[in-house]
Motif scaffolding. Structure first.
Motif, PDB file in Angstrom:
ATOM      1  N   PRO A  24      -4.630  13.845  -1.451  1.00  0.00           N
ATOM      2  CA  PRO A  24      -5.629  13.063  -0.718  1.00  0.00           C
ATOM      3  C   PRO A  24      -5.433  13.211   0.782  1.00  0.00           C
ATOM      4  O   PRO A  24      -4.306  13.408   1.250  1.00  0.00           O
ATOM      5  CB  PRO A  24      -5.361  11.627  -1.181  1.00  0.00           C
ATOM      6  CG  PRO A  24      -3.951  11.626  -1.658  1.00  0.00           C
ATOM      7  CD  PRO A  24      -3.645  13.005  -2.146  1.00  0.00           C
ATOM      8  N   ASP A  79      -3.516   6.296   1.950  1.00  0.00           N
ATOM      9  CA  ASP A  79      -4.161   5.044   1.539  1.00  0.00           C
ATOM     10  C   ASP A  79      -4.983   5.226   0.263  1.00  0.00           C
ATOM     11  O   ASP A  79      -5.257   4.264  -0.451  1.00  0.00           O
ATOM     12  CB  ASP A  79      -5.096   4.527   2.645  1.00  0.00           C
ATOM     13  CG  ASP A  79      -4.325   4.197   3.919  1.00  0.00           C
ATOM     14  OD1 ASP A  79      -3.089   4.018   3.817  1.00  0.00           O
ATOM     15  OD2 ASP A  79      -4.946   4.126   4.988  1.00  0.00           O
ATOM     16  N   PHE A  80      -5.410   6.480   0.005  1.00  0.00           N
ATOM     17  CA  PHE A  80      -6.246   6.745  -1.172  1.00  0.00           C
ATOM     18  C   PHE A  80      -5.426   7.231  -2.367  1.00  0.00           C
ATOM     19  O   PHE A  80      -5.981   7.700  -3.350  1.00  0.00           O
ATOM     20  CB  PHE A  80      -7.318   7.798  -0.837  1.00  0.00           C
ATOM     21  CG  PHE A  80      -8.303   7.338   0.208  1.00  0.00           C
ATOM     22  CD1 PHE A  80      -9.216   6.340  -0.086  1.00  0.00           C
ATOM     23  CD2 PHE A  80      -8.296   7.886   1.483  1.00  0.00           C
ATOM     24  CE1 PHE A  80     -10.130   5.911   0.862  1.00  0.00           C
ATOM     25  CE2 PHE A  80      -9.200   7.459   2.444  1.00  0.00           C
ATOM     26  CZ  PHE A  80     -10.127   6.460   2.132  1.00  0.00           C
ATOM     27  N   GLN A  91      -6.383   5.671  -5.894  1.00  0.00           N
ATOM     28  CA  GLN A  91      -7.648   6.170  -6.442  1.00  0.00           C
ATOM     29  C   GLN A  91      -7.523   7.625  -6.874  1.00  0.00           C
ATOM     30  O   GLN A  91      -8.079   8.041  -7.888  1.00  0.00           O
ATOM     31  CB  GLN A  91      -8.768   6.038  -5.397  1.00  0.00           C
ATOM     32  CG  GLN A  91      -9.296   4.633  -5.214  1.00  0.00           C
ATOM     33  CD  GLN A  91     -10.062   4.153  -6.444  1.00  0.00           C
ATOM     34  OE1 GLN A  91      -9.472   3.556  -7.348  1.00  0.00           O
ATOM     35  NE2 GLN A  91     -11.350   4.420  -6.488  1.00  0.00           N
ATOM     36  N   TYR A 108     -14.862   8.847  -6.822  1.00  0.00           N
ATOM     37  CA  TYR A 108     -13.762   7.973  -6.394  1.00  0.00           C
ATOM     38  C   TYR A 108     -13.669   7.840  -4.872  1.00  0.00           C
ATOM     39  O   TYR A 108     -12.754   7.204  -4.365  1.00  0.00           O
ATOM     40  CB  TYR A 108     -12.429   8.497  -6.965  1.00  0.00           C
ATOM     41  CG  TYR A 108     -12.335   8.280  -8.453  1.00  0.00           C
ATOM     42  CD1 TYR A 108     -11.768   7.118  -8.974  1.00  0.00           C
ATOM     43  CD2 TYR A 108     -12.856   9.209  -9.345  1.00  0.00           C
ATOM     44  CE1 TYR A 108     -11.699   6.901 -10.336  1.00  0.00           C
ATOM     45  CE2 TYR A 108     -12.796   9.000 -10.713  1.00  0.00           C
ATOM     46  CZ  TYR A 108     -12.215   7.842 -11.203  1.00  0.00           C
ATOM     47  OH  TYR A 108     -12.164   7.622 -12.560  1.00  0.00           O
ATOM     48  N   LYS A 109     -14.610   8.500  -4.172  1.00  0.00           N
ATOM     49  CA  LYS A 109     -14.676   8.409  -2.696  1.00  0.00           C
ATOM     50  C   LYS A 109     -13.349   8.814  -2.034  1.00  0.00           C
ATOM     51  O   LYS A 109     -12.894   8.188  -1.077  1.00  0.00           O
ATOM     52  CB  LYS A 109     -15.050   6.976  -2.252  1.00  0.00           C
ATOM     53  CG  LYS A 109     -16.309   6.425  -2.893  1.00  0.00           C
ATOM     54  CD  LYS A 109     -17.548   7.155  -2.398  1.00  0.00           C
ATOM     55  CE  LYS A 109     -18.842   6.546  -2.929  1.00  0.00           C
ATOM     56  NZ  LYS A 109     -19.197   6.930  -4.274  1.00  0.00           N
ATOM     57  N   VAL A 110     -12.721   9.857  -2.589  1.00  0.00           N
ATOM     58  CA  VAL A 110     -11.441  10.340  -2.045  1.00  0.00           C
ATOM     59  C   VAL A 110     -11.615  11.792  -1.617  1.00  0.00           C
ATOM     60  O   VAL A 110     -11.914  12.659  -2.448  1.00  0.00           O
ATOM     61  CB  VAL A 110     -10.305  10.251  -3.094  1.00  0.00           C
ATOM     62  CG1 VAL A 110      -9.008  10.837  -2.526  1.00  0.00           C
ATOM     63  CG2 VAL A 110     -10.084   8.813  -3.524  1.00  0.00           C
TER      64      VAL A 110
END
Length: 754
Positions: free
Chosen positions: A469, A473-474, A477, A524-526
């Motif tokens: 990632p 922070d991700f 996810q 997953y918006k990653v």
């Protein structure tokens, strides 16, 4: 409680729990009997007769069920065909195209990525009704990178439609799909599609199916015109002509055979009878005696031969132009088997995996196979094929593979990405359940039997990428996405590079991995950082080498002592056996309780060869002698002895590096043939076939995967955008000496840099 004679009968036949559930369903058999038996007296004879009625009821019900898959080479028109089937059966009321300008896309392509790219990525299930028959359909991807979707669909289906392009003919993925159908013993129809296209030649495709696919096949239809003049079809069984009118071809006009086609139709019907006679004794007898052969006789003979997988009837049409789909649906009902005609087997775990033939009816114990997992809005969605028995919402079922008892909280039937809640489902149906924790390939029963179904074939991944990632922070996810995709797709693997600490994803090709990276970003918006693609090399040994290693360590208190002697040798390159361990020790020089630790040590050592750190495969390790110590020997000591012994003898066994070799099929205009073959040679490919197809050259080659990165761009520039290619994994083969030296030096340099 006082019960009527009819109710007592039903309790005797169905059991108390079954009956109470059955009474809630107006369509259930129990209620039908109740309605038809009021006021009758029951004797033993009556009981037997009603039981026969019950058997006959289910037999008739299952005879009207078809489970089919639609498979083909990429861009042959599978999804378009499924869209037309759903329209004509009234399941959908509007036709949308795969690459439609309306932005809606075909019903079975429910993912945004599928609609954008115009390809099928995930197999999708649906159901419809045609002439009183229930047809369950699975639309599968055509791209080789998603071959697992085809594997698991064919594993659970009773019949299939193999779609062939009337211009492209039998292509590389057509051969792969046909091989998969043979593996799972699936009876099939062939559908030659796109007869409206320029250059359409169904008879050429039929001959290719006979030569390349070894199909014992014949046409059951003759087209009326081709290309722009394609108007309809002549049915060779019923000897009728069909024309398709209306905005979407929904009006079928039946007429006599056109006069200009009578000679061709007579010839092709005789050919059909001859070909079927070769595999059906009953028809052969009539044919040899020159008896008249009626349409019904011919239809029944085709059905018998198709279900026995001795014959493949060939249908024709153009799904895009709405011609020929309804007769194909009739062919599915007439020639493909119902669930009870297939003969599915289970393995009885209580009798050493003895094969058991399942009845295929709802009257037996529940046996269902989980063949596909999908993460839905409401949790894990598990697709089940029910082979025997009945499953109901609220029932407790047993996962035979794990032994867990699970309640069925929700039962649904799928229509692409839409769901319909149902209360119960019986054998022969394909349904989905929510909230059931299991793996792909698990078998469920009602607990009265311990049967398992054989699982599907899962090909090994051939390519890897390092992904991570963008921001830590991700991380949560990102891990969630990878875990989900791993559960859904057995060919998608996730691992950790112990040296670099990178997350490595492995799959079937560039497109396969690109799709998953894109899905991580969208679903997953990653945003993920992707490393350079890495080929899944393997190592193996080429000759026998002895080992004799003593692991001895004294550090105060109990030490470590273990000696192992034996040899390693190469195995034949059979994917089913990549590592063998054999214990030939006679006596107790090494206590038998340490042997599993020794095997574990050798297996662990073979996970990373010393040439380039990739797994070592196709080896046999034979243990012939050793020594132990009464106090200092332990499982750890012998495991370490095995690891060091493997490293000690590995160089002497003359190891080589194996690389994945791909079967590449190219179709390019003849004017570019020289340039393309020259480029294949530069990539160290071996050309194994070169055919002419009109103005195009069809080149078949075996090329190392490592040399195929970015090939689509290179091919476009070489052929002015007119060339196309498909690629699928063939086998791992030894690399040349210069490539091996280069790979070893690169590996050593990277180790030194660390």
């Amino acid at each position: 409680m006082v019960r009527s004679s009819a109710t007592r009968l039903l309790y005797a036949l169905c059991g108390e729990k079954t009956l109470s559930t059955s009474l809630r369903s107006s369509s259930s058999f129990a209620l039908l009997i109740l309605e038809n038996t009021r006021g009758r007296r029951f004797s033993t004879g009556n009981l037997a007769r009603v039981k026969d009625e019950k058997d006959a009821f289910w037999k008739e019900a299952l005879e009207k069920v078809r489970n089919i898959g639609i498979s083909a080479h990429i861009d042959s028109g599978k999804t378009t065909l499924t869209e037309r089937i759903l329209f004509y059966t009234g399941k959908i009321h509007e036709i949308h195209e795969v690459r439609g300008r309306d932005g809606v896309g075909a019903k079975m392509d429910s993912m945004d990525l599928e609609r954008e790219k115009g390809i099928t990525i995930q197999s999708a299930a649906t159901y419809c009704t045609w002439n009183g028959y229930q047809v369950n359909i699975i639309d599968t991807p055509g791209h080789v990178d998603f071959t697992i979707e085809v594997e698991r669909a064919l594993r659970v289906l009773d019949g299939a439609i193999l779609v062939l392009c009337s211009v492209g003919g039998v292509q590389s993925q057509s051969i792969t799909v046909d091989r998969q159908m043979r593996r799972y013993e699936v009876p099939r129809l062939a559908f030659i599609n796109k007869l409206d296209r320029m250059g359409a030649d169904p008879w050429k495709v039929l001959n290719q199916a006979r030569s390349k696919l070894r199909h014992h096949s014949a046409a059951v239809q003759v087209p009326i015109g081709l290309e722009e003049e394609f108007q309809g079809l002549v049915d060779l069984v019923k000897m009728k002509a069909y024309f398709f009118h209306g905005a979407n071809g929904e009006e079928i006009v039946t007429s006599d055979v056109p006069a200009n086609l009578e000679a061709l139709v007579t010839e092709k019907r005789r050919e059909l009878i001859e070909v079927v006679s070769e595999v059906d004794d009953k028809l052969a007898e009539s044919f040899l005696n020159d008896d008249p052969i009626s349409s019904d006789d011919l239809e029944m003979a085709i059905r018998r031969a198709t279900i026995a997988r001795k014959f493949v009837p060939v249908f024709m049409g153009s799904a895009f132009k709405n011609k020929g789909v309804q007769p194909l649906l009739d062919g599915v009902l007439n020639y493909l088997p119902c669930p009870t005609e297939v003969g599915s087997h289970a393995l009885d775990q209580t009798k050493n995996e003895e094969k058991v033939l399942l009845s295929g009816t709802p009257l037996g114990p529940l046996v269902a196979l989980a063949f596909k997992l999908e993460e839905g809005r409401f949790g894990q969605l598990t697709y089940l094929r029910i082979y025997e028995g009945i499953i109901r919402k609220g029932d407790f079922i047993i996962n035979v593979n794990t032994g867990k008892k699970i309640k069925v909280p929700r039962l649904v039937r799928m229509h692409s990405n839409e769901m319909e809640d149902i209360q119960e489902a019986h054998s022969g149906q394909i349904v989905a359940v929510f909230g059931v924790d299991c793996a792909s390939g698990d078998t469920f029963t009602d607990g009265s039997v311990r049967y398992t179904m054989t699982s599907m074939n899962v090909p090994e991944p051939v390519m890897s990428l390092a992904v991570s990632p963008v921001s830590k922070d991700f991380g949560g996810q990102f891990s969630k996405a990878l875990n989900r995709f791993q559960r859904e797709d057995p060919t998608f693997r996730v691992g950790l590079d112990t040296e670099s600490g990178q997350t490595i994803i492995s799959g079937m090709g560039e497109l396969h991995l690109d799709i998953y990276v894109e899905r991580i970003r969208r679903e997953y918006k990653v945003d993920a950082v992707v490393g350079k693609p890495r080929v899944n090399f393997r190592e193996t040994v080429t000759q026998r080498a002895e080992f004799d290693y003593l692991h001895k360590k004294q550090s105060g208190g109990q030490g470590q002592y273990g000696r192992v002697c034996g040899y390693v040798e190469p195995l034949p390159m059979d994917p089913s056996t990549k590592f063998e361990f054999e214990n030939l020790i006679i006596g107790q020089v090494i206590p038998s309780n340490f042997i599993p630790a020794i095997e574990k040590g050798f297996r662990e050592a073979s996970n990373s060869g010393s040439l380039i750190g990739h797994p070592v495969e196709y080896i046999r390790v034979v243990l012939t002698d050793g020594a132990s110590h009464a106090v200092d020997s332990s499982e750890l000591a012998f495991k370490l002895a095995a690891i060091y012994a493997f490293r000690q003898c590995y160089a002497a066994a003359k190891p080589v590096i194996l690389e994945p070799t791909m079967l590449v099929e190219l179709k390019v205009p003849t004017e570019f043939q020289g340039t393309v073959t020259g480029d294949i040679n530069k990539r160290k490919g071996v050309i194994v076939g070169n055919d002419q197809d009109g103005d195009d050259s069809v080149i078949t080659a075996h090329v190392p995967l490592n040399n195929m990165f970015g090939y689509s761009t290179a091919l476009r520039s070489m052929t002015q955008g007119k060339g196309e290619f498909t690629m699928e994994y063939k086998e791992h083969l030894p690399v040349s000496q210069d490539v091996q030296m280069q790979l070893v030096n690169t590996y050593k340099a990277s180790k030194a840099a660390e």
